[in-house]
Motif scaffolding. Structure first.
Motif, PDB file in Angstrom:
ATOM      1  N   THR A   4     -43.223 -25.809 -18.985  1.00 45.38           N
ATOM      2  CA  THR A   4     -43.335 -27.330 -18.409  1.00 45.38           C
ATOM      3  C   THR A   4     -41.882 -28.000 -18.566  1.00 45.38           C
ATOM      4  OG1 THR A   4     -45.459 -27.266 -19.327  1.00 45.38           O
ATOM      5  CG2 THR A   4     -44.854 -29.313 -18.298  1.00 45.38           C
ATOM      6  N   MET A   5     -41.444 -27.722 -19.506  1.00 46.57           N
ATOM      7  CA  MET A   5     -40.002 -28.472 -19.662  1.00 46.57           C
ATOM      8  C   MET A   5     -38.883 -28.146 -18.717  1.00 46.57           C
ATOM      9  SD  MET A   5     -36.779 -28.022 -21.127  1.00 46.57           S
ATOM     10  CE  MET A   5     -37.014 -26.565 -22.193  1.00 46.57           C
ATOM     11  N   VAL A   6     -39.174 -26.762 -18.704  1.00 46.26           N
ATOM     12  CA  VAL A   6     -37.980 -25.866 -17.620  1.00 46.26           C
ATOM     13  C   VAL A   6     -38.282 -26.491 -16.236  1.00 46.26           C
ATOM     14  CG1 VAL A   6     -37.504 -23.740 -16.654  1.00 46.26           C
ATOM     15  CG2 VAL A   6     -37.386 -24.072 -19.135  1.00 46.26           C
ATOM     16  N   LEU A   7     -39.664 -26.435 -16.048  1.00 46.85           N
ATOM     17  CA  LEU A   7     -39.798 -26.793 -14.321  1.00 46.85           C
ATOM     18  C   LEU A   7     -39.667 -28.227 -14.171  1.00 46.85           C
ATOM     19  CD1 LEU A   7     -42.884 -24.315 -13.740  1.00 46.85           C
ATOM     20  CD2 LEU A   7     -40.487 -24.107 -13.338  1.00 46.85           C
ATOM     21  N   ALA A   8     -40.030 -29.074 -15.223  1.00 45.21           N
ATOM     22  CA  ALA A   8     -39.779 -30.720 -14.916  1.00 45.21           C
ATOM     23  C   ALA A   8     -38.408 -31.118 -15.148  1.00 45.21           C
ATOM     24  CB  ALA A   8     -40.553 -31.265 -15.990  1.00 45.21           C
ATOM     25  N   THR A   9     -37.387 -30.478 -15.488  1.00 44.59           N
ATOM     26  CA  THR A   9     -36.088 -30.923 -15.921  1.00 44.59           C
ATOM     27  C   THR A   9     -35.308 -30.726 -14.457  1.00 44.59           C
ATOM     28  OG1 THR A   9     -36.439 -30.143 -18.167  1.00 44.59           O
ATOM     29  CG2 THR A   9     -34.053 -30.862 -17.205  1.00 44.59           C
ATOM     30  N   PRO A  10     -34.669 -31.649 -14.252  1.00 42.30           N
ATOM     31  CA  PRO A  10     -33.791 -31.425 -12.708  1.00 42.30           C
ATOM     32  C   PRO A  10     -32.513 -31.099 -13.184  1.00 42.30           C
ATOM     33  CG  PRO A  10     -33.847 -33.734 -13.270  1.00 42.30           C
ATOM     34  CD  PRO A  10     -34.804 -33.116 -14.313  1.00 42.30           C
ATOM     35  N   TRP A  11     -32.400 -29.707 -13.176  1.00 45.60           N
ATOM     36  CA  TRP A  11     -31.192 -28.972 -13.466  1.00 45.60           C
ATOM     37  C   TRP A  11     -30.103 -29.439 -12.539  1.00 45.60           C
ATOM     38  CZ3 TRP A  11     -31.368 -27.587 -18.197  1.00 45.60           C
ATOM     39  CH2 TRP A  11     -32.556 -27.243 -18.914  1.00 45.60           C
ATOM     40  N   SER A  12     -28.897 -30.056 -12.885  1.00 44.41           N
ATOM     41  CA  SER A  12     -28.208 -30.600 -11.750  1.00 44.41           C
ATOM     42  C   SER A  12     -27.435 -29.738 -11.009  1.00 44.41           C
ATOM     43  CB  SER A  12     -27.109 -31.764 -12.525  1.00 44.41           C
ATOM     44  OG  SER A  12     -26.185 -31.163 -13.447  1.00 44.41           O
ATOM     45  N   ALA A  13     -26.717 -28.747 -11.722  1.00 41.61           N
ATOM     46  CA  ALA A  13     -25.932 -28.078 -10.923  1.00 41.61           C
ATOM     47  C   ALA A  13     -26.411 -26.557 -10.948  1.00 41.61           C
ATOM     48  CB  ALA A  13     -24.541 -27.619 -11.699  1.00 41.61           C
ATOM     49  N   SER A  14     -27.853 -26.631 -10.629  1.00 43.56           N
ATOM     50  CA  SER A  14     -28.382 -25.233 -10.586  1.00 43.56           C
ATOM     51  C   SER A  14     -28.431 -24.612  -9.150  1.00 43.56           C
ATOM     52  CB  SER A  14     -29.750 -25.409 -11.263  1.00 43.56           C
ATOM     53  OG  SER A  14     -30.576 -26.216 -10.235  1.00 43.56           O
ATOM     54  N   THR A  15     -27.895 -25.290  -8.133  1.00 45.54           N
ATOM     55  CA  THR A  15     -28.108 -24.790  -6.846  1.00 45.54           C
ATOM     56  C   THR A  15     -27.540 -23.466  -6.484  1.00 45.54           C
ATOM     57  OG1 THR A  15     -26.112 -26.054  -6.257  1.00 45.54           O
ATOM     58  CG2 THR A  15     -28.287 -27.295  -5.889  1.00 45.54           C
TER      59      THR A  15
ATOM     60  N   SER B 189     -24.746 -20.013 -18.537  1.00 48.92           N
ATOM     61  CA  SER B 189     -23.271 -19.702 -18.265  1.00 48.92           C
ATOM     62  C   SER B 189     -23.069 -19.504 -17.068  1.00 48.92           C
ATOM     63  CB  SER B 189     -22.901 -18.555 -19.442  1.00 48.92           C
ATOM     64  OG  SER B 189     -21.832 -18.015 -18.601  1.00 48.92           O
ATOM     65  N   ASN B 190     -24.098 -18.727 -16.162  1.00 47.43           N
ATOM     66  CA  ASN B 190     -23.897 -18.377 -14.958  1.00 47.43           C
ATOM     67  C   ASN B 190     -23.963 -19.610 -14.041  1.00 47.43           C
ATOM     68  OD1 ASN B 190     -23.048 -16.562 -12.859  1.00 47.43           O
ATOM     69  ND2 ASN B 190     -25.203 -16.478 -12.389  1.00 47.43           N
ATOM     70  N   PHE B 191     -24.850 -20.280 -14.162  1.00 49.40           N
ATOM     71  CA  PHE B 191     -25.404 -21.505 -13.285  1.00 49.40           C
ATOM     72  C   PHE B 191     -24.747 -22.825 -13.537  1.00 49.40           C
ATOM     73  CE2 PHE B 191     -28.911 -18.539 -12.691  1.00 49.40           C
ATOM     74  CZ  PHE B 191     -29.009 -18.250 -11.338  1.00 49.40           C
ATOM     75  N   LEU B 192     -24.538 -23.107 -14.691  1.00 46.73           N
ATOM     76  CA  LEU B 192     -23.734 -24.517 -14.953  1.00 46.73           C
ATOM     77  C   LEU B 192     -22.217 -24.309 -15.281  1.00 46.73           C
ATOM     78  CD1 LEU B 192     -26.628 -26.009 -17.160  1.00 46.73           C
ATOM     79  CD2 LEU B 192     -26.373 -26.080 -14.955  1.00 46.73           C
ATOM     80  N   ASP B 193     -22.078 -23.012 -15.719  1.00 46.43           N
ATOM     81  CA  ASP B 193     -20.241 -23.118 -16.002  1.00 46.43           C
ATOM     82  C   ASP B 193     -19.886 -21.828 -15.595  1.00 46.43           C
ATOM     83  OD1 ASP B 193     -18.227 -23.537 -17.268  1.00 46.43           O
ATOM     84  OD2 ASP B 193     -18.739 -23.005 -19.407  1.00 46.43           O
ATOM     85  N   PRO B 194     -19.902 -21.720 -14.388  1.00 42.90           N
ATOM     86  CA  PRO B 194     -19.247 -20.366 -13.382  1.00 42.90           C
ATOM     87  C   PRO B 194     -17.838 -20.174 -13.698  1.00 42.90           C
ATOM     88  CG  PRO B 194     -19.925 -21.739 -12.085  1.00 42.90           C
ATOM     89  CD  PRO B 194     -20.310 -22.696 -13.202  1.00 42.90           C
ATOM     90  N   GLN B 195     -17.020 -21.197 -14.032  1.00 44.50           N
ATOM     91  CA  GLN B 195     -15.607 -20.826 -14.066  1.00 44.50           C
ATOM     92  C   GLN B 195     -15.146 -20.750 -15.748  1.00 44.50           C
ATOM     93  OE1 GLN B 195     -13.432 -20.948 -11.656  1.00 44.50           O
ATOM     94  NE2 GLN B 195     -15.263 -21.310 -10.134  1.00 44.50           N
ATOM     95  N   GLU B 196     -15.736 -21.462 -16.720  1.00 48.23           N
ATOM     96  CA  GLU B 196     -15.341 -21.126 -17.732  1.00 48.23           C
ATOM     97  C   GLU B 196     -16.571 -20.751 -18.414  1.00 48.23           C
ATOM     98  OE1 GLU B 196     -12.577 -22.760 -20.073  1.00 48.23           O
ATOM     99  OE2 GLU B 196     -11.477 -22.831 -18.207  1.00 48.23           O
TER     100      GLU B 196
END
Lengths: 103, 214
Positions: free
Chosen positions: B113-124, A51-58
């Motif tokens: 392994t799953m967490v570290l291997a997945t490129p979370w797109s908006a996680s910057t 919720s915080n990192f991928l959807d911070p608006q809604e």
């Protein structure tokens, strides 16, 4: 260096695994309920991280977390009532002796 | 790294260390009262993590509901079933614990392994919302999550009624049906066979008061 989503997901995974271990190995019925609370909290950490990192608006993950907390409270109340009822009938809280419904 | 990020990292490390240690204590300690108090520590640490995630309302709800209600409920249940019982040791207890620990460690390795291997797109970077999270959650509750919100209240009502029905005693003790003024004893309602004297007349007693706790 700042907080990443991965840290919270790893933390949730660690808490989930600890909860699974306690759920399977503990003999006391109250401790099993405590392990279930640990599992629900691990899921909540995942919800809040997303919720915080991928959807911070809604912030819909926070809404889901509130629902999970509600269900966890209801589950704890009913589960402890069941434990009290079984203790009154069988005079023990040992999980290995709760075999009333076992063939 | 400026000051705010350093504070965030340090507090995250402290809170996660507290949480993991307390959770291990919940699972591994033999005294269940210590486990219940450590469970409160786990809940408090998770509330701190929620504050790190810009969620003040859910952190307050976590402290109020989990620490205030669920943990106290668990403590009451422990006090109600407070019986020093030594579980009969199983023959395959060590094997069972070892296998479970192996499976849990494998699950953790798989998940990490799953967490570290997945490129979370908006996680910057997390963009903090300008308005308060309480306002946003309230808008969600009364617009698009209105039906689950009402169903949650019905669920709580059902759980309350069910818990009362399950934990209620099954029968009335005989003392209430045939009241005897001369030999009035106080009985626990669900255990009428162990008598606790109201007067210190030792000739009419059938058991001593502190008999059950030994």
């Amino acid at each position: 260096m700042q907080l990443q989503l991965q840290y919270f997901l790893l933390l949730g995974a660690a808490l989930f695994c600890i909860g699974i271990y306690g759920l399977i190995t503990s003999r006391n019925a109250v401790r099993v309920l405590m392990s279930i609370e640990l599992l629900l909290n691990a899921v909540n950490i995942n919800f809040m991280g997303f919720s915080n990192f991928l959807d911070p608006q809604e912030i819909k993950g926070q809404v889901f977390t509130v629902f999970v907390i509600t269900v966890a409270a209801a589950e704890a109340a009913v589960g402890l009532a069941i434990v009290l009822s079984i203790y009154r009938n069988r005079d023990t809280v040992d999980m290995e002796q709760f075999n009333l419904l076992k063939w | 790294m400026d000051l705010a990020q350093g504070v965030q990292i340090v507090s995250f490390a402290l809170l996660s260390l507290m949480m993991i240690a307390a959770a291990l204590g919940v699972v591994l300690l033999t005294n269940i009262v210590y486990s219940a108090f450590l469970l409160g520590g786990v809940f408090i640490s998770i509330a701190g993590l929620y504050i790190l995630l810009n969620a003040d309302f859910v952190a307050a709800a976590q402290v109020l509901i989990y620490v205030g209600a669920v943990n106290v409920l668990i403590l009451f249940a422990i006090m109600l079933v407070n019986k020093r019982e030594d579980f009969t040791p199983l023959s395959s207890a060590g094997l069972r614990k070892g296998a479970t620990a192996l499976v849990c460690a494998g699950l953790f390795v798989l998940l990490s392994t799953m967490v570290l291997a997945t490129p979370w797109s908006a996680s910057t970077a997390s963009v903090p919302t300008t308005e308060s999270s309480i306002v946003r959650i309230g808008q969600h509750f009364f617009t698009d999550f209105l039906l689950p919100f009402e169903l949650a209240s019905v669920l709580l009502l059902i759980a309350m009624v069910g818990a009362i029905i399950l934990a209620r005693r099954e029968y009335l003790p005989e003392v209430l049906q045939t009241p005897n003024v001369q030999q009035q004893v106080l009985t626990l309602p669900e255990r009428p066979r162990e008598l606790v004297p109201a007067v210190s007349d030792s000739s009419t007693l059938t058991s001593t008061p502190g008999d059950r706790n030994k």
